[in-house]
Write a protein that holds these residues in place. Structure first.
Motif, PDB file in Angstrom:
ATOM      1  N   PRO A 114      -9.274  12.125  -4.842  1.00  0.00           N
ATOM      2  CA  PRO A 114      -8.964  10.614  -5.251  1.00  0.00           C
ATOM      3  C   PRO A 114      -8.920  10.274  -6.450  1.00  0.00           C
ATOM      4  N   GLU A 115      -9.731  10.989  -7.347  1.00  0.00           N
ATOM      5  CA  GLU A 115      -9.517  10.515  -8.776  1.00  0.00           C
ATOM      6  C   GLU A 115      -8.244  10.733  -9.337  1.00  0.00           C
ATOM      7  N   THR A 116      -7.751  12.078  -9.135  1.00  0.00           N
ATOM      8  CA  THR A 116      -6.377  12.141  -9.593  1.00  0.00           C
ATOM      9  C   THR A 116      -5.377  11.242  -8.922  1.00  0.00           C
ATOM     10  N   ALA A 117      -5.323  11.410  -7.724  1.00  0.00           N
ATOM     11  CA  ALA A 117      -4.505  10.331  -6.775  1.00  0.00           C
ATOM     12  C   ALA A 117      -4.386   8.803  -7.508  1.00  0.00           C
ATOM     13  N   GLY A 118      -5.832   8.410  -7.772  1.00  0.00           N
ATOM     14  CA  GLY A 118      -5.849   6.944  -8.157  1.00  0.00           C
ATOM     15  C   GLY A 118      -5.366   6.827  -9.688  1.00  0.00           C
ATOM     16  N   SER A 143     -10.400  -1.420   5.849  1.00  0.00           N
ATOM     17  CA  SER A 143     -11.486  -0.694   5.314  1.00  0.00           C
ATOM     18  C   SER A 143     -11.107   0.564   4.795  1.00  0.00           C
ATOM     19  N   TYR A 144     -10.248   1.463   5.739  1.00  0.00           N
ATOM     20  CA  TYR A 144      -9.909   2.656   5.425  1.00  0.00           C
ATOM     21  C   TYR A 144      -9.161   2.945   4.300  1.00  0.00           C
ATOM     22  N   LEU A 145      -8.303   2.177   3.937  1.00  0.00           N
ATOM     23  CA  LEU A 145      -7.338   2.043   2.718  1.00  0.00           C
ATOM     24  C   LEU A 145      -8.371   1.844   1.655  1.00  0.00           C
ATOM     25  N   HIS A 146      -9.291   0.880   1.665  1.00  0.00           N
ATOM     26  CA  HIS A 146     -10.071   0.428   0.564  1.00  0.00           C
ATOM     27  C   HIS A 146     -11.022   1.715   0.118  1.00  0.00           C
ATOM     28  N   ALA A 147     -11.744   2.511   1.229  1.00  0.00           N
ATOM     29  CA  ALA A 147     -12.403   3.556   1.118  1.00  0.00           C
ATOM     30  C   ALA A 147     -11.740   4.749   0.675  1.00  0.00           C
ATOM     31  N   SER A 148     -10.526   5.027   1.312  1.00  0.00           N
ATOM     32  CA  SER A 148      -9.972   6.410   0.823  1.00  0.00           C
ATOM     33  C   SER A 148      -9.298   6.236  -0.392  1.00  0.00           C
ATOM     34  N   SER A 149      -8.737   5.010  -0.653  1.00  0.00           N
ATOM     35  CA  SER A 149      -7.747   4.924  -1.911  1.00  0.00           C
ATOM     36  C   SER A 149      -8.021   4.160  -3.027  1.00  0.00           C
ATOM     37  N   MET A 150      -9.064   3.274  -2.711  1.00  0.00           N
ATOM     38  CA  MET A 150      -9.384   2.316  -3.817  1.00  0.00           C
ATOM     39  C   MET A 150     -10.891   2.683  -4.150  1.00  0.00           C
ATOM     40  N   GLU A 151     -11.500   3.618  -3.654  1.00  0.00           N
ATOM     41  CA  GLU A 151     -12.879   3.643  -3.956  1.00  0.00           C
ATOM     42  C   GLU A 151     -13.900   2.613  -3.821  1.00  0.00           C
ATOM     43  N   ASN A 206       0.788  -1.067  -0.015  1.00  0.00           N
ATOM     44  CA  ASN A 206      -0.062   0.034   0.072  1.00  0.00           C
ATOM     45  C   ASN A 206       0.760   1.353  -0.123  1.00  0.00           C
ATOM     46  N   ARG A 207       2.142   0.985  -0.302  1.00  0.00           N
ATOM     47  CA  ARG A 207       3.265   2.345  -0.190  1.00  0.00           C
ATOM     48  C   ARG A 207       2.454   3.522  -0.632  1.00  0.00           C
ATOM     49  N   PRO A 208       2.150   3.594  -2.077  1.00  0.00           N
ATOM     50  CA  PRO A 208       1.579   4.755  -2.748  1.00  0.00           C
ATOM     51  C   PRO A 208       0.389   5.590  -2.116  1.00  0.00           C
ATOM     52  N   TYR A 209      -0.307   4.468  -1.499  1.00  0.00           N
ATOM     53  CA  TYR A 209      -1.618   5.297  -0.826  1.00  0.00           C
ATOM     54  C   TYR A 209      -1.072   5.813   0.628  1.00  0.00           C
ATOM     55  N   ILE A 210       0.056   5.387   1.075  1.00  0.00           N
ATOM     56  CA  ILE A 210       0.693   5.909   2.216  1.00  0.00           C
ATOM     57  C   ILE A 210       1.345   7.258   2.142  1.00  0.00           C
ATOM     58  N   ASP A 211       2.438   7.283   1.052  1.00  0.00           N
ATOM     59  CA  ASP A 211       2.844   8.264   0.577  1.00  0.00           C
ATOM     60  C   ASP A 211       2.022   9.258   0.170  1.00  0.00           C
ATOM     61  N   HIS A 212       1.048   9.289  -0.310  1.00  0.00           N
ATOM     62  CA  HIS A 212       0.113  10.340  -1.107  1.00  0.00           C
ATOM     63  C   HIS A 212      -1.179  10.493  -0.482  1.00  0.00           C
TER      64      HIS A 212
END
Ligand SMILES: C[S@@+](CC[C@H](N)C(=O)[O-])C[C@H]1O[C@@H](n2cnc3c(N)ncnc32)[C@H](O)[C@@H]1O
Length: 332
Positions: free
Chosen positions: A117-121, A286-294, A103-109
């Motif tokens: 979230p769209e641009t980040a994703g 749950s948090y990473l799925h919601a915040s970073s994976m929609e 999950n490194r990209p989700y933590i770093d950004h």
């Protein structure tokens, strides 16, 4: 000093876990994981050949594994033997590997994922191989045993795994089912490469097909699932659960394609499980799925309703060792 009176029982347990995770990730990178899993003695030359590195480098790395207590060497210059609980230790390391590395990209950004979230994703994707490998490590003890027991109990001839990742589950299943065939389907080319490699390594290339496709595509073309006795989907259908019409199409295509008496087995996670045993990892998951994976993970009841909408008449679910994980079985 035995392992039980070492750092495992102290505040420094995290030091052991972090070190073991990094050493085992190096083994994976060097292509030595299967050798370590074999539980059989191996030589320096075997390890150096497999890793395609010079012998002194391989000796330095194996020396670190011996020093860390992951591998034993009875005599200087003699063979190396993986410790008996190496697979259990890799299972524990899998949580660290998944949380911090996959999950490194989700933590770093993290901030960009919350702001836009769209641009980040679009900009910061996870490494498919890291996701697949750490999922396999967690799965080895966290949910494969329950799923394997569930699937093998019906002695299926043909098993399809959707979002199969590195095909860890199928390799394990096909070893237990010597007359069966399997299909590993995944959207990630890197995961498919890893699955092909795993099939070859396990001597299963003639019984395990790898299909590079999305689960969504099954609604229009269910060829990969046709005639399956079991269709399994591990931590992949939650990607489409926010699009009920897509989920319904996929589940219906699977149900209609199953052989007579076939079953669908889905391993997935419920959101924010409150049990003290589950809460911390379940919260991160749950948090990473919601915040970073929609992905808003659906509660157990929502899965039951989706299976019934697709026409399944018998649906059950049970918790597995991985915090927050549940196995759903749908038949009829
Ligand atoms: C979390 S991993 C789980 C891997 C494996 N099922 C396991 O439990 O070890 C999810 C896998 O699903 C794949 N995946 C994600 N979305 C997908 C889609 N829409 N169609 C097919 N595969 C997908 C990913 O590439 C990844 O390999």
């Amino acid at each position: 000093m035995t392992r039980t009176d070492s750092a495992e029982t102290t505040d420094e347990a995290a030091a052991d876990l972090a070190a073991e995770a990094a050493l085992l990730e190096i083994a994976e990178e060097l292509g030595l994981s299967d050798l370590l899993d074999g539980a059989e003695p191996f030589t320096l030359e075997q390890a150096a050949d497999l890793a395609a590195v010079p012998a002194p480098g391989a000796a330095a790395y194996l020396g670190a594994l011996v020093s860390a207590g992951l591998v034993e060497q009875a005599a200087q210059g003699g063979p190396y033997t993986p410790v008996a609980d190496l697979v259990d230790r890799r299972y524990r390391a899998g949580y660290l590997s998944w949380a911090l590395n996959a999950n490194r990209p989700y933590i770093d950004h993290a901030a960009l994922f919350l702001r836009d979230p769209e641009t980040a994703g679009g900009k910061y994707a996870r490494d498919g191989r890291r996701v697949a490998v750490s999922s396999r490590w967690i799965g080895s003890r966290g949910f494969y045993p329950g799923v394997v027991e569930e699937i093998t109990s019906g002695a299926p001839r043909r098993v399809v795994d959707l979002g199969a990742g590195a095909a860890g589950l199928l390799v394990r299943l096909l070893r237990e089912l010597p007359d069966s065939t399997g299909v590993a389907l995944d959207l990630s080319a890197a995961a498919c490469d890893e699955a092909r490699r795993a099939a070859r390594q396990a001597g299963l290339a003639d019984r395990l097909d790898v299909v590079h496709r999305s689960v969504e595509s099954l609604a229009d073309d269910p060829a990969p699932v046709r005639g399956a006795d079991v269709v399994h989907a591990g931590f992949v259908l939650h990607d489409v659960v926010g699009r009920p019409e897509v989920l319904d199409g996929v589940l219906r295509a699977c149900r209609e394609s199953l052989a007579e008496g076939g079953r669908m087995v889905v391993t997935d996670a419920v959101p924010y499980a409150p049990d003290p045993r589950e809460r911390a990892f379940s919260a991160l998951f749950s948090y990473l799925h919601a915040s970073s994976m929609e992905v808003d993970l659906p509660p157990e009841q929502v899965w039951h309703e989706a299976f019934r909408r697709a026409g399944f008449t018998e649906v059950s679910s049970s918790p597995q060792r991985m915090p927050g994980s549940r196995v759903f079985v749908a038949a009829g």
